[in-house]
Write a protein that holds these residues in place. Structure first.
Motif, PDB file in Angstrom:
ATOM      1  N   UNK A  18     -17.564 119.423  81.907  1.00 31.17           N
ATOM      2  CA  UNK A  18     -16.604 118.819  82.821  1.00 31.17           C
ATOM      3  C   UNK A  18     -16.995 117.380  83.141  1.00 31.17           C
ATOM      4  N   UNK A  19     -18.245 117.149  83.492  1.00 33.91           N
ATOM      5  CA  UNK A  19     -18.663 115.831  83.948  1.00 33.91           C
ATOM      6  C   UNK A  19     -18.895 114.847  82.807  1.00 33.91           C
ATOM      7  N   UNK A  20     -19.217 115.340  81.641  1.00 35.05           N
ATOM      8  CA  UNK A  20     -19.440 114.423  80.526  1.00 35.05           C
ATOM      9  C   UNK A  20     -18.151 113.721  80.134  1.00 35.05           C
ATOM     10  N   UNK A  21     -17.031 114.407  80.282  1.00 34.85           N
ATOM     11  CA  UNK A  21     -15.749 113.793  79.950  1.00 34.85           C
ATOM     12  C   UNK A  21     -15.229 112.900  81.060  1.00 34.85           C
ATOM     13  N   UNK A  22     -15.700 113.097  82.272  1.00 32.78           N
ATOM     14  CA  UNK A  22     -15.139 112.350  83.405  1.00 32.78           C
ATOM     15  C   UNK A  22     -15.968 111.127  83.766  1.00 32.78           C
ATOM     16  N   UNK A  23     -17.254 111.292  84.040  1.00 26.55           N
ATOM     17  CA  UNK A  23     -18.051 110.170  84.541  1.00 26.55           C
ATOM     18  C   UNK A  23     -19.099 109.673  83.556  1.00 26.55           C
ATOM     19  N   UNK A  24     -19.581 110.513  82.665  1.00 23.44           N
ATOM     20  CA  UNK A  24     -20.568 110.111  81.659  1.00 23.44           C
ATOM     21  C   UNK A  24     -21.800 109.483  82.305  1.00 23.44           C
TER      22      UNK A  24
ATOM     23  N   UNK B 144     -10.685 101.347  85.698  1.00 21.38           N
ATOM     24  CA  UNK B 144     -11.555 102.313  85.026  1.00 21.38           C
ATOM     25  C   UNK B 144     -12.491 103.000  86.015  1.00 21.38           C
ATOM     26  N   UNK B 145     -12.998 102.234  86.987  1.00 18.75           N
ATOM     27  CA  UNK B 145     -13.873 102.823  88.003  1.00 18.75           C
ATOM     28  C   UNK B 145     -13.101 103.826  88.858  1.00 18.75           C
ATOM     29  N   UNK B 146     -11.882 103.453  89.272  1.00 15.58           N
ATOM     30  CA  UNK B 146     -11.069 104.376  90.065  1.00 15.58           C
ATOM     31  C   UNK B 146     -10.745 105.644  89.280  1.00 15.58           C
ATOM     32  N   UNK B 147     -10.515 105.500  87.997  1.00 18.64           N
ATOM     33  CA  UNK B 147     -10.239 106.666  87.166  1.00 18.64           C
ATOM     34  C   UNK B 147     -11.443 107.588  87.094  1.00 18.64           C
ATOM     35  N   UNK B 148     -12.626 106.999  86.978  1.00 12.68           N
ATOM     36  CA  UNK B 148     -13.838 107.825  86.924  1.00 12.68           C
ATOM     37  C   UNK B 148     -14.076 108.549  88.246  1.00 12.68           C
ATOM     38  N   UNK B 149     -13.844 107.862  89.371  1.00 13.17           N
ATOM     39  CA  UNK B 149     -14.029 108.513  90.669  1.00 13.17           C
ATOM     40  C   UNK B 149     -13.037 109.663  90.838  1.00 13.17           C
ATOM     41  N   UNK B 150     -11.780 109.435  90.466  1.00 15.02           N
ATOM     42  CA  UNK B 150     -10.795 110.510  90.552  1.00 15.02           C
ATOM     43  C   UNK B 150     -11.123 111.673  89.640  1.00 15.02           C
ATOM     44  N   UNK B 151     -11.582 111.367  88.416  1.00 17.59           N
ATOM     45  CA  UNK B 151     -11.969 112.443  87.497  1.00 17.59           C
ATOM     46  C   UNK B 151     -13.161 113.229  88.027  1.00 17.59           C
TER      47      UNK B 151
ATOM     48  N   UNK C 100     -22.662 109.805  95.437  1.00 22.32           N
ATOM     49  CA  UNK C 100     -23.737 109.208  94.637  1.00 22.32           C
ATOM     50  C   UNK C 100     -23.342 109.117  93.167  1.00 22.32           C
ATOM     51  N   UNK C 101     -22.850 110.211  92.599  1.00 24.96           N
ATOM     52  CA  UNK C 101     -22.568 110.236  91.163  1.00 24.96           C
ATOM     53  C   UNK C 101     -21.435 109.280  90.782  1.00 24.96           C
ATOM     54  N   UNK C 102     -20.284 109.262  91.471  1.00 27.04           N
ATOM     55  CA  UNK C 102     -19.272 108.252  91.102  1.00 27.04           C
ATOM     56  C   UNK C 102     -19.744 106.821  91.312  1.00 27.04           C
TER      57      UNK C 102
ATOM     58  N   UNK D 249     -22.844 105.782  90.828  1.00 27.72           N
ATOM     59  CA  UNK D 249     -23.667 105.497  89.647  1.00 27.72           C
ATOM     60  C   UNK D 249     -22.790 105.265  88.424  1.00 27.72           C
ATOM     61  N   UNK D 250     -21.708 106.022  88.294  1.00 28.53           N
ATOM     62  CA  UNK D 250     -20.789 105.820  87.172  1.00 28.53           C
ATOM     63  C   UNK D 250     -20.168 104.423  87.215  1.00 28.53           C
ATOM     64  N   UNK D 251     -19.795 103.962  88.414  1.00 25.88           N
ATOM     65  CA  UNK D 251     -19.234 102.623  88.549  1.00 25.88           C
ATOM     66  C   UNK D 251     -20.265 101.543  88.214  1.00 25.88           C
ATOM     67  N   UNK D 252     -21.474 101.695  88.735  1.00 26.90           N
ATOM     68  CA  UNK D 252     -22.517 100.717  88.429  1.00 26.90           C
ATOM     69  C   UNK D 252     -22.874 100.715  86.950  1.00 26.90           C
ATOM     70  N   UNK D 253     -22.863 101.878  86.334  1.00 26.81           N
ATOM     71  CA  UNK D 253     -23.155 101.959  84.905  1.00 26.81           C
ATOM     72  C   UNK D 253     -22.083 101.237  84.090  1.00 26.81           C
TER      73      UNK D 253
END
Length: 425
Positions: free
Chosen positions: A372-378, A278-285, A403-405, A407-411
């Motif tokens: 764009x970003x709400x659907x990818x990393x939230x 899931x983390x890798x998917x968010x970084x790619x998105x 930074x943003x990916x 934070x998405x992973x930590x979240x």
């Protein structure tokens, strides 16, 4: 009554024999006490009597493990002397062990600090590989072999970078050449100015210039030139290193991911693999979304530059697209560069540039970027801003990019691991 004559109530088999125990010995008659009338050799361990169904009165109070042999105890042979008393945990031993731990930690810190540049390149390559891996997966889903898919994605990336350099380098070289050609005319105009001549005579500018034009000054200038050349070649070498590492990570992405999951205990491997994917998917998105927004900003700038007649419209579009990849401050930085070029062209053109970017940034910040970003990393906007600032403070522009990916992973880890564990306590 003889020994072999039957007794009333005594059980015998068809041949007239009394039953025997599993060990082959004759069972006692009724009335015989096993402890007084039986042969002393007839004693059996309690475990065998229980297995053979002996009288319960003789086995109910006996521990089945009572007759088990004790484990052998290792004793020193005395050949090498008698052992001494065990060592005590003295304060000296504890302090020495702690000092070794501190020394090891400091050595590890020095190693990480000295290899900081290489580690940053590895992080950039990993980030690019994670972002480009969805494109490789898509090509493989279309039936393209793995090696060809990786080569196609990497070649496309190289062509994009080369196109950006081709768009940026010629304007810089042209403007630099024109400035060098105009230097004699600038000096002549300065010599004709009475104000400049008065300042030269008042502050002895010519004498200061002559005294500064010595061997040390020339050596420092050459050192600066060599330092600039070293910076250029070092940058090219680092870019080549990142490219090679990215190719390697893309080629062995599945194997590296499987190896990372194999290091996790089996009981937790499935959950860790699901969260990791899931983390890798968010970084790619995030990478796909950021590139899409940057390309849109570059195309819009190119169309606007052609409309108002700005010089080098493609180069300006590349600058805006590259700076737009930097979260929070990148779009503003690109707008400032284009606005300066516009004011250098003319006042109306500069005002038009400022108005265009004010309108476009509002559209990008409130319509394009959130969708764009709400659907990818939230990721929360405040958390994204703080992460970008911390990333810039730690490792510069690279920190702002990842930074943003991060934070998405930590979240995701906080929501799926930490908070449920705290609720379960």
């Amino acid at each position: 009554m003889g020994q072999d004559e039957p007794v009333a109530g005594e059980f015998r088999d068809d041949a007239g024999r009394r039953p025997t125990t599993p060990g082959g010995r004759r069972s006692p008659r009724d009335g015989e006490h096993p402890a007084t009338d039986a042969d002393p050799t007839d004693f059996e361990p309690a475990g065998e009597r229980l297995a053979a169904g002996a009288d319960a009165t003789t086995s109910t109070e006996t521990d089945p493990t009572e007759f088990e042999p004790a484990a052998p105890v290792a004793t020193p042979s005395g050949r090498y002397g008698q052992p001494g008393r065990p060592l005590r945990r003295s304060s000296f031993l504890v302090g020495f062990t702690g000092a070794l731990g501190v020394l090891l930690a400091y050595t590890l810190y020095l190693g990480v600090r000295n290899a900081g540049g290489i580690l940053v390149l590895v992080v950039i390559a990993l980030f690019l590989a994670v972002g480009l891996n969805p494109a490789v997966v898509r090509l493989r889903a279309w039936g393209v072999p793995h090696g060809l898919a990786v080569a196609t994605v990497v070649l496309t990336l190289v062509l994009l970078i080369a196109g950006g350099l081709v768009a940026l380098v010629p304007p810089v070289v042209t403007q630099t050449g024109e400035f060098v050609d105009q230097i004699p005319s600038y000096i002549e105009e300065l010599r004709r100015s009475q104000t400049v001549n008065d300042l030269v005579e008042r502050y002895d500018v010519m004498e200061r210039v002559q005294s500064a034009a010595n061997a040390d000054t020339v050596g420092r200038a050459l050192g600066g030139v060599l330092g600039g050349a070293q910076l250029i070649f070092g940058t090219l070498l680092r870019a080549l290193t990142v490219l090679v590492l990215t190719i390697y990570f893309l080629a062995y992405f599945d194997k590296l991911r499987a190896l990372a999951y194999a290091l996790v205990p089996r009981s937790r491997r499935q959950r860790v693999s699901l969260i990791g994917d899931a983390i890798l998917t968010k970084v790619g998105a995030y990478m796909v979304g950021a590139l899409s927004i940057a390309v849109l900003a570059g195309v819009s700038t190119f169309v606007f530059a052609l409309a108002v007649g700005l010089p080098y419209p493609f180069a300006l579009a590349v600058v805006v697209a590259v700076t737009d990849l930097i979260p929070q401050i990148g779009a503003t930085l690109g707008a400032v560069i284009v606005a300066l070029v516009g004011f250098a062209t003319g006042l109306p053109t500069g005002i038009a540039c400022v108005a265009f970017f004010l309108i476009y940034q509002q559209v990008e910040n409130y319509l394009i970027y959130p969708k764009v970003m709400r659907r990818s990393v939230e990721v929360n906007e405040v958390a994204a801003l703080l992460a970008a600032l911390l990333g810039v403070a730690l490792i510069g522009v690279v920190g702002a990019l990842i930074a943003i990916p991060t934070v998405a992973a930590l979240q995701l880890i906080l929501r799926e691991v930490v908070l449920p564990r705290q609720e379960a306590r």
